[in-house]
Scaffold this motif. Structure first.
Motif, short mmCIF file in Angstrom:
data_model
loop_
_atom_site.label_atom_id
_atom_site.label_comp_id
_atom_site.label_asym_id
_atom_site.label_seq_id
_atom_site.Cartn_x
_atom_site.Cartn_y
_atom_site.Cartn_z
N ALA A 206 -4.44 78.93 38.86
CA ALA A 206 -3.71 77.79 38.29
C ALA A 206 -2.63 77.30 39.23
O ALA A 206 -1.99 78.08 39.93
CB ALA A 206 -3.10 78.21 36.95
N GLY A 207 -2.45 76.00 39.24
CA GLY A 207 -1.39 75.41 40.06
C GLY A 207 -1.55 73.91 40.11
O GLY A 207 -2.64 73.38 39.84
N PRO A 208 -0.51 73.18 40.48
CA PRO A 208 -0.58 71.72 40.48
C PRO A 208 -1.62 71.15 41.44
O PRO A 208 -2.27 70.15 41.13
CB PRO A 208 0.84 71.29 40.86
CG PRO A 208 1.48 72.50 41.47
CD PRO A 208 0.84 73.67 40.82
N LYS A 209 -1.81 71.77 42.60
CA LYS A 209 -2.80 71.25 43.55
C LYS A 209 -4.21 71.39 42.98
O LYS A 209 -5.01 70.46 43.03
CB LYS A 209 -2.69 71.98 44.88
CG LYS A 209 -1.45 71.65 45.68
CD LYS A 209 -1.46 72.36 47.03
CE LYS A 209 -0.24 72.01 47.83
NZ LYS A 209 -0.23 72.72 49.15
N LEU A 210 -4.51 72.57 42.45
CA LEU A 210 -5.84 72.79 41.90
C LEU A 210 -6.08 71.89 40.70
O LEU A 210 -7.15 71.29 40.56
CB LEU A 210 -6.05 74.25 41.54
CG LEU A 210 -7.48 74.55 41.08
CD1 LEU A 210 -8.05 75.75 41.82
CD2 LEU A 210 -7.54 74.78 39.58
N PHE A 211 -5.10 71.78 39.82
CA PHE A 211 -5.29 70.96 38.62
C PHE A 211 -5.42 69.48 38.97
O PHE A 211 -6.11 68.74 38.26
CB PHE A 211 -4.15 71.20 37.63
CG PHE A 211 -4.21 72.54 36.94
CD1 PHE A 211 -5.36 73.31 36.99
CD2 PHE A 211 -3.12 73.03 36.24
CE1 PHE A 211 -5.43 74.54 36.35
CE2 PHE A 211 -3.18 74.26 35.60
CZ PHE A 211 -4.34 75.03 35.66
N ALA A 212 -4.80 69.04 40.05
CA ALA A 212 -4.98 67.66 40.49
C ALA A 212 -6.42 67.42 40.92
O ALA A 212 -7.01 66.36 40.63
CB ALA A 212 -4.02 67.33 41.63
N HIS A 213 -7.03 68.40 41.59
CA HIS A 213 -8.43 68.29 41.97
C HIS A 213 -9.32 68.27 40.72
O HIS A 213 -10.23 67.45 40.62
CB HIS A 213 -8.83 69.47 42.86
CG HIS A 213 -8.38 69.34 44.28
ND1 HIS A 213 -9.15 68.78 45.27
CD2 HIS A 213 -7.23 69.70 44.88
CE1 HIS A 213 -8.51 68.81 46.42
NE2 HIS A 213 -7.33 69.37 46.21
N VAL A 214 -9.07 69.18 39.79
CA VAL A 214 -9.86 69.22 38.56
C VAL A 214 -9.79 67.88 37.84
O VAL A 214 -10.81 67.32 37.42
CB VAL A 214 -9.38 70.35 37.63
CG1 VAL A 214 -10.08 70.27 36.28
CG2 VAL A 214 -9.64 71.72 38.27
N ALA A 215 -8.59 67.36 37.68
CA ALA A 215 -8.40 66.12 36.93
C ALA A 215 -9.07 64.94 37.60
O ALA A 215 -9.56 64.03 36.94
CB ALA A 215 -6.90 65.85 36.75
N GLU A 216 -9.12 64.96 38.93
CA GLU A 216 -9.69 63.81 39.65
C GLU A 216 -11.21 63.77 39.63
O GLU A 216 -11.80 62.71 39.37
CB GLU A 216 -9.22 63.82 41.11
CG GLU A 216 -9.78 62.65 41.91
CD GLU A 216 -9.49 62.72 43.40
OE1 GLU A 216 -9.86 61.76 44.10
OE2 GLU A 216 -8.91 63.73 43.86
N TYR A 217 -11.88 64.91 39.89
CA TYR A 217 -13.32 64.81 40.12
C TYR A 217 -14.16 65.94 39.53
O TYR A 217 -15.33 66.07 39.88
CB TYR A 217 -13.61 64.69 41.62
CG TYR A 217 -13.15 65.85 42.48
CD1 TYR A 217 -13.96 66.96 42.70
CD2 TYR A 217 -11.91 65.82 43.10
CE1 TYR A 217 -13.56 68.01 43.49
CE2 TYR A 217 -11.48 66.88 43.90
CZ TYR A 217 -12.31 67.97 44.10
OH TYR A 217 -11.90 69.01 44.89
N ALA A 218 -13.60 66.73 38.63
CA ALA A 218 -14.38 67.84 38.07
C ALA A 218 -14.44 67.76 36.56
O ALA A 218 -13.62 67.09 35.91
CB ALA A 218 -13.78 69.19 38.49
N ASP A 219 -15.41 68.46 36.01
CA ASP A 219 -15.55 68.54 34.55
C ASP A 219 -14.71 69.67 33.96
O ASP A 219 -14.44 69.66 32.76
CB ASP A 219 -17.02 68.76 34.19
CG ASP A 219 -17.88 67.58 34.60
OD1 ASP A 219 -18.00 66.63 33.80
OD2 ASP A 219 -18.42 67.60 35.71
#
Length: 269
Positions: free
Chosen positions: A179-192
């Motif tokens: 968990a972390g802001p960088k990873l969650f930004a990736h999830v929110a942008e292009y992942a399910d």
């Protein structure tokens, strides 16, 4: 609660088609395989899980997409997924074609778990600076999604092109990592969804994941605890958080080692 399993598929472990059939017969929803293209002998990078020595299976890991084709061919309903595919270490055009072909042949049963990688020298051997692995993985996943989605696809560095077959099921993309802001930004942008390893700390991380998704103007991402050692209490806890799927870890070993554990897990379905 859907329950899947993951195992390091190697040349010494239980054959993957046999494991897939056994999982489907016992009611498991999915089978996920990890990836390491190779392990440099230098071992400059210490093991990610903190072991004194890197386990043998890391050196012997099968290609996940080839192995999953055997799993899909041996079953009828079992979903097959990468857990995880090292997106920064792969050519996106070739990988998109392979995943789309597997999804087409399996009637839409493929899911794609991706990650950024932890082994510095493995990543660098692919010509990717370790500090840029997230950027390269993002570019490659977005490129694959364009090839899966668009009749005429184009992306950074590639002219408009055709690529068939198109996958039947999407396929859904999940990002593994802490968990972390960088990873969650990736999830929110292009992942399910997000695939946290194990399950510790998920409850505390959910508000930040929801905030990232809200900021991106999209629904809340799925959360799939990955590589967990399931118990009834743990699965009930996940369900109470709104989680609908978890993936249990199996040892990389022969059938007489793997099947008793698979039988134990099956009691939780």
């Amino acid at each position: 609660m859907r329950l899947g399993v993951t195992m390091f598929a190697t040349d010494l472990a239980m054959p993957i088609d046999e494991l897939a059939r056994a999982a489907e017969e016992r009611g498991f929803d999915s089978l996920w395989l990890p990836e390491h293209t190779h392990i440099p002998v230098s071992r400059r990078t210490p093991p990610a899980a903190g072991q004194d020595e890197l386990p043998e299976e890391y050196k012997r890991t099968l290609d996940p997409l080839v192995a999953l084709s055997f799993a899909a061919a041996a079953t009828r309903r079992l979903r097959v997924g990468t857990g995880i595919l090292l997106a920064a270490q792969r050519d996106p055009i070739v990988t998109a074609k392979a995943i789309a072909t597997l999804d087409h042949l399996s009637d839409g049963r493929v899911a794609v778990g991706v990650g950024f990688g932890w082994n510095v020298e493995e990543i660098e051997n692919h010509g990717v600076p370790y500090a840029r692995r997230r950027e390269v993985a993002r570019r490659n996943v977005l490129a694959m999604q364009a090839l899966w989605r668009d009749e005429v696809a184009s992306f950074d560095g590639v002219e408009p092109c055709w690529s068939w077959p198109k996958p039947i099921g999407g396929p859904p993309v999940y990002i593994g990592g802490a968990a972390g802001p960088k990873l969650f930004a990736h999830v929110a942008e292009y992942a399910d969804g997000w695939m946290p390893i194990g399950g510790a700390g998920i409850k505390a991380a959910l508000p930040a994941l929801r905030e990232a998704c809200d900021k991106a103007g999209r629904p809340m991402a799925e959360v799939i605890p990955f590589g967990t050692r399931p118990t009834r209490e743990k699965l009930d806890y996940f369900a109470g958080l709104g989680i609908q799927e978890a993936v249990a870890t199996l040892p990389s070993g022969p059938a007489d080692t793997v099947l008793p554990i698979l039988d134990d897990y099956a009691q939780l379905i």
